[in-house]
Design a protein around this motif. Structure first.
Motif, mmCIF file in Angstrom:
data_model
loop_
_atom_site.group_PDB
_atom_site.id
_atom_site.type_symbol
_atom_site.label_atom_id
_atom_site.label_comp_id
_atom_site.label_asym_id
_atom_site.label_seq_id
_atom_site.Cartn_x
_atom_site.Cartn_y
_atom_site.Cartn_z
ATOM 1 N N ASN A 197 0.810 -1.224 0.000
ATOM 2 C CA ASN A 197 0.000 0.000 0.000
ATOM 3 C C ASN A 197 0.842 1.273 0.000
ATOM 4 O O ASN A 197 0.316 2.375 -0.085
ATOM 5 C CB ASN A 197 -1.005 -0.005 1.159
ATOM 6 N N ASP B 238 -12.054 -9.393 -3.995
ATOM 7 C CA ASP B 238 -12.775 -10.567 -3.510
ATOM 8 C C ASP B 238 -13.840 -11.045 -4.499
ATOM 9 O O ASP B 238 -15.006 -11.202 -4.146
ATOM 10 C CB ASP B 238 -13.403 -10.233 -2.136
ATOM 11 N N ASP C 219 -7.606 3.950 -2.528
ATOM 12 C CA ASP C 219 -8.254 3.982 -1.211
ATOM 13 C C ASP C 219 -7.376 3.352 -0.140
ATOM 14 O O ASP C 219 -7.444 3.693 1.031
ATOM 15 C CB ASP C 219 -9.586 3.211 -1.250
ATOM 16 N N MET C 220 -6.554 2.387 -0.571
ATOM 17 C CA MET C 220 -5.697 1.696 0.399
ATOM 18 C C MET C 220 -4.368 2.412 0.600
ATOM 19 O O MET C 220 -3.498 1.916 1.299
ATOM 20 C CB MET C 220 -5.451 0.260 -0.068
ATOM 21 N N SER D 234 -10.539 -0.693 -10.173
ATOM 22 C CA SER D 234 -9.494 -1.353 -9.368
ATOM 23 C C SER D 234 -8.449 -0.335 -8.921
ATOM 24 O O SER D 234 -7.939 -0.396 -7.799
ATOM 25 C CB SER D 234 -8.801 -2.442 -10.189
ATOM 26 N N ARG E 242 -9.689 1.468 -5.993
ATOM 27 C CA ARG E 242 -9.591 0.629 -4.785
ATOM 28 C C ARG E 242 -8.177 0.709 -4.206
ATOM 29 O O ARG E 242 -7.988 0.817 -2.991
ATOM 30 C CB ARG E 242 -9.880 -0.840 -5.113
ATOM 31 N N SER F 214 -7.349 -9.568 -2.737
ATOM 32 C CA SER F 214 -8.076 -9.677 -1.471
ATOM 33 C C SER F 214 -9.133 -8.600 -1.371
ATOM 34 O O SER F 214 -10.227 -8.831 -0.846
ATOM 35 C CB SER F 214 -7.141 -9.545 -0.272
ATOM 36 N N LYS F 215 -8.824 -7.422 -1.883
ATOM 37 C CA LYS F 215 -9.774 -6.312 -1.785
ATOM 38 C C LYS F 215 -10.972 -6.521 -2.722
ATOM 39 O O LYS F 215 -12.108 -6.277 -2.345
ATOM 40 C CB LYS F 215 -9.037 -5.008 -2.155
ATOM 41 N N LEU G 34 -2.765 -7.934 -2.792
ATOM 42 C CA LEU G 34 -3.534 -6.896 -2.087
ATOM 43 C C LEU G 34 -4.829 -6.604 -2.852
ATOM 44 O O LEU G 34 -5.921 -6.574 -2.271
ATOM 45 C CB LEU G 34 -2.681 -5.625 -1.977
#
Lengths: 485, 107
Positions: free
Chosen positions: A257, A478, A289-290, A283, A286, A475-476, A472
């Protein structure tokens, strides 16, 4: 099927811990193949009996408390251009229809040493030339997400086999996108490692300076474990690297991240389908955001790059495929009066249309009068591409881009226009020209439920960073959608 | 770019591939289209491109090249005999007394 039985890591762990037997695993996967293969056509050959025998031997070892490898009991599909001792290696060509390799490729030796079990050889475009698997001399593979669509190519059989639960791991080869594009079309993970990471010994050569073997799996962790097994120096491949490879790519703690990621704006031009673009940008958001820092950069992918790729790959192919002469092995014509005719007729009768086209194109760009205009220029272009990438990697950890301009297309849609098919490789070929690693993973679906792929490109030997970011993101996101056959 | 059927025929001869009249016409037309695209590489200004890349980048690129070359070493050119003749020649069509049989070359 139990969740552990679906993945490479799950199977290898479960077999070792005696949660289930290797033979059970092989039986389950063989059953899937028997049930669905007529719809998919992922395999050129399968070896049910021998695979089961090998699995039983692993179970016996475990029962006796003996050590088993890191891939114990894992069923594997192998692209049919990778040599397997005693099993046909056809390259999906009439030329090698009955060819049985007298030796194993290095990657096969490695898989066997770690207890993996080869279940079959997968369909592909003839000699890995194509982007749809429609150039196979034997069969056309279907995309498991929609049977009227192509699975991509050239490693289309390998991708379709993983997506259809015929195997949790398959091997592909990538010369200009042949692992990443089918992985994107079939919604799985495909890795083209840094040139030199995995031995090419035993891979039937297409374009030696671009070819690289790589794993195709359902998730990032499986891809990591597979690379850890497959990588390493091999004295039989002079281009394989001597460096000390990372033994464990995914550690529990990492700082993906905190990475800086570049988005080349030219990869998101007019030719890119809007749904694919939106999904990738989703994506990217996302990741932002992390905490991942994302910047837009300029990285031209003009027509020149595609041209350089087709000039270099065809030139190398024309030289590599000169070995098929109908004399020592492979197809031999029945009509000839002298040696010259034997060679010409054998090659003419056994090579498919696309293979002939590439051989001729390669011969043309290498012939007197055109060498400087095409081949030399293409090599200069290759150096320019390396510099362009390097400029970006001096400021950023990784690059994010699409894999293909569209989702999987209909069978027959592009097969009659070579140029249309070549344009499929727009976002992938520059990676091979620069010898970089790149990973293709699923990042969503379009309105017709077809998978969309995202490409992560790294600098030389930066697989660790690529895996961390991919893991990463996976997993986010999913994504839980599965193929229903 | 104009490529003629005669040129394609010459390439076929070099590549030891035969195209019938129909195949020759089709291939010539396809080549015309493909070469049209490939021709763009002729016009590309490599010097301008090299100028665009900063010096630091060029140097670092050289370093990468060097690391790559250092990583790749040639082995000694030693002959290793492949002894399993049975497996090796399993793929050969026509053999006699351990030799591959081909049509007569010298009368």
């Amino acid at each position: 099927m139990d969740a552990d039985m679906e993945t490479v890591c799950g199977i290898a762990g479960g077999v070792k811990e005696k949660k289930f037997k290797a033979a059970e695993i092989i039986e389950i996967y063989l059953k899937n193949i028997t049930k669905q293969e007529t719809k998919i056509n992922a395999f050129i050959s399968t070896r049910a009996v021998k695979a089961l025998d090998e699995a039983k031997m692993i179970d016996e070892k475990i029962a006796k408390g003996e050590r088993v490898g890191r891939l114990a009991g894992v069923p594997v599909g192998v692209k049919d251009n990778i040599c397997t001792e005693g099993i046909k290696t056809t390259c999906a060509s009439k030329m090698l229809e009955n060819y049985i390799s007298p030796y194993d490729a290095t990657v096969i030796e490695k898989l066997k040493k770690e207890g993996a079990i080869i279940i079959g050889k997968t369909n592909m475009d003839e000699f890995a030339m194509g982007s749809s698997t429609e150039n196979s001399a034997f069969k056309t593979t279907s995309n498991p997400w929609n049977l009227s669509r192509v699975p991509g190519g050239s490693s289309g059989g390998s991708a379709a086999a993983v997506a259809s639960d015929f195997v949790p791991l398959s091997l592909g080869s990538d010369t200009g996108g042949s692992i990443r594009q089918p992985a994107a079309f079939c919604g799985i993970v495909g890795l083209k490692p840094t040139y030199g990471s995995i031995s090419r010994f035993g891979l039937v050569a297409f374009a030696s300076s671009l070819d690289q073997i790589g794993p195709m799996t359902k998730n990032v962790k499986d891809c990591v474990l597979s690379l850890e097994v497959l990588q390493g120096n091999d004295s039989r491949d002079a281009t394989s690297s001597k460096r000390k490879f990372t033994a464990k790519y995914l550690l529990d703690s990492h700082d993906a991240n905190k990475m800086k990621v570049a988005i080349p704006k030219q990869f998101f031009g007019d030719e890119l389908d809007a749904e694919v673009k939106n999904s990738i940008m989703g994506s990217v958001e996302r990741l932002q955001d992390m905490g991942v820092k994302v910047d837009e950069v300029s990285m031209p992918i003009d027509e020149e790059i595609l041209s350089a790729y087709y000039i270099i790959s065809s030139a190398e192919a024309s030289s590599n495929l000169a070995r098929f002469d109908g004399i020592r092995y492979g197809y031999r014509t029945s009509e000839y009066n002298n040696v010259e005719e034997l060679m010409i007729n054998s090659r003419t009768e056994a090579f498919g249309e696309e293979v002939k086209r590439r051989i001729l194109l390669g011969t043309y760009v290498l012939s007197a009068g055109y060498y400087d205009a095409f081949y030399n220029k293409a090599h200069k272009m290759r150096e320019a591409i390396k510099r362009r990438y390097h400029d970006i990697f001096s400021k950023y950890d990784l690059i994010l881009s699409p894999v293909t301009p569209t989702v999987a297309f209909e069978k027959g849609e592009k097969i009659h226009s070579p140029m249309q098919m070549y344009l499929q490789d727009l976002y992938t070929v520059s990676v091979n020209l620069a010898g970089l690693p790149a990973l293709s993973m699923n990042c969503g679906f379009d309105k017709n439920n077809l998978p969309i792929g995202l490409q992560i490109i790294g600098s030389h030997y930066s697989e660790e960073k690529m895996f961390q970011l991919a893991y990463l993101l996976e997993s986010k996101l999913d994504l839980k959608k599965k193929v229903i056959l | 770019m104009n490529i003629t059927k005669v040129e394609v025929q010459h390439i076929c001869k070099l590549a030891k591939i035969k195209l019938g009249e129909e195949g020759l016409c089709k291939t010539t037309a396809e080549f015309e289209e493909i070469l049209q695209h490939m021709k763009c590489i002729e016009k590309f200004d490599f010097e301008e491109e090299a100028m665009k890349s900063d010096k630091e980048g060029m140097q670092a690129n050289e370093n990468i090249k060097q690391t790559h070359e250092e990583n790749q070493t040639l082995r000694k050119d030693e002959v290793v005999a492949f002894r399993n003749h049975e497996k090796l020649f399993k793929n050969t069509k026509d053999m006699k007394d351990g030799y591959i049989r081909i049509p007569k070359i010298i009368e």
